[in-house]
Design an enzyme around this catalytic site. Sequence first.
Site, PDB file in Angstrom:
ATOM      1  N   HIS A 194       0.753  -1.275  -0.072  1.00 35.80           N
ATOM      2  CA  HIS A 194      -0.105  -0.013  -0.078  1.00 35.80           C
ATOM      3  C   HIS A 194       0.778   1.420  -0.026  1.00 35.80           C
ATOM      4  O   HIS A 194       0.725   2.226  -0.502  1.00 35.80           O
ATOM      5  CB  HIS A 194      -0.898  -0.069   1.164  1.00 35.80           C
ATOM      6  CG  HIS A 194      -1.794   1.255   1.364  1.00 35.80           C
ATOM      7  ND1 HIS A 194      -3.264   1.118   0.955  1.00 35.80           N
ATOM      8  CD2 HIS A 194      -1.500   2.322   1.663  1.00 35.80           C
ATOM      9  CE1 HIS A 194      -3.675   2.290   0.962  1.00 35.80           C
ATOM     10  NE2 HIS A 194      -2.799   3.118   1.762  1.00 35.80           N
ATOM     11  N   GLU A 195       1.801   1.310   0.942  1.00 35.65           N
ATOM     12  CA  GLU A 195       2.674   2.458   0.975  1.00 35.65           C
ATOM     13  C   GLU A 195       3.760   2.739  -0.223  1.00 35.65           C
ATOM     14  O   GLU A 195       3.904   3.738  -0.746  1.00 35.65           O
ATOM     15  CB  GLU A 195       3.444   2.385   2.220  1.00 35.65           C
ATOM     16  CG  GLU A 195       2.700   2.446   3.421  1.00 35.65           C
ATOM     17  CD  GLU A 195       1.680   3.411   3.749  1.00 35.65           C
ATOM     18  OE1 GLU A 195       2.164   4.675   3.147  1.00 35.65           O
ATOM     19  OE2 GLU A 195       0.727   3.140   4.216  1.00 35.65           O
ATOM     20  N   HIS A 255       1.815   4.428  -3.002  1.00 43.39           N
ATOM     21  CA  HIS A 255       1.899   5.902  -2.715  1.00 43.39           C
ATOM     22  C   HIS A 255       3.248   6.525  -3.373  1.00 43.39           C
ATOM     23  O   HIS A 255       3.383   7.660  -3.848  1.00 43.39           O
ATOM     24  CB  HIS A 255       1.841   6.173  -1.175  1.00 43.39           C
ATOM     25  CG  HIS A 255       0.496   6.132  -0.617  1.00 43.39           C
ATOM     26  ND1 HIS A 255      -0.726   6.948  -1.173  1.00 43.39           N
ATOM     27  CD2 HIS A 255       0.035   5.395   0.240  1.00 43.39           C
ATOM     28  CE1 HIS A 255      -1.578   6.383  -0.425  1.00 43.39           C
ATOM     29  NE2 HIS A 255      -1.485   5.454   0.509  1.00 43.39           N
TER      30      HIS A 255
END
Length: 158
Positions: free
Chosen positions: A67-68, A71
């Site tokens: 997820h990170e 980003h």
Amino acid sequence: MTNEELQVLVETISLQYFQRAFKHKASFNRRLRTTGGRYLLHTHNIEINKTYYDALGKDELIGIIKHELCHYHLHLLNRGYQHKDADFKNLLKMVGGPRFCSSLPMQQKKEQKKKIIIYKCLGCKQRYTRRKRMNTTKYVCGKCRGKLELEEIRSVVI
């Protein structure tokens, strides 16, 4: 798992799922409370909540890292890196990352006991409740300026 092991894991996941190198720092941050991890826009570093790894294991940790990294890579490519952006949603789906991290198992709340101290005026019998002790030789009753005396100390469960 140490910060060095986390760094290696993030670098390998980045190469394996995104085919791009992770060139910044990944570390655990125990101060994170409400989120599994965060990507810092200014430094491009990634911070992970160690509590999620301790409670839910390595699979959850890998999901948070994916997820990170979504980003991270989208931000560096000047594409939509926010949760609302289509680029972010599509990349997250491609790599199999979670949109939100799992919730932590409920920790039992401890019974909190608060100490209540009650003072009484010797003149007018006015009562004062306080949480901290006070110097009765220094303070007097606000109503009649009489002398104060410690009446009782209670522990109240909240």
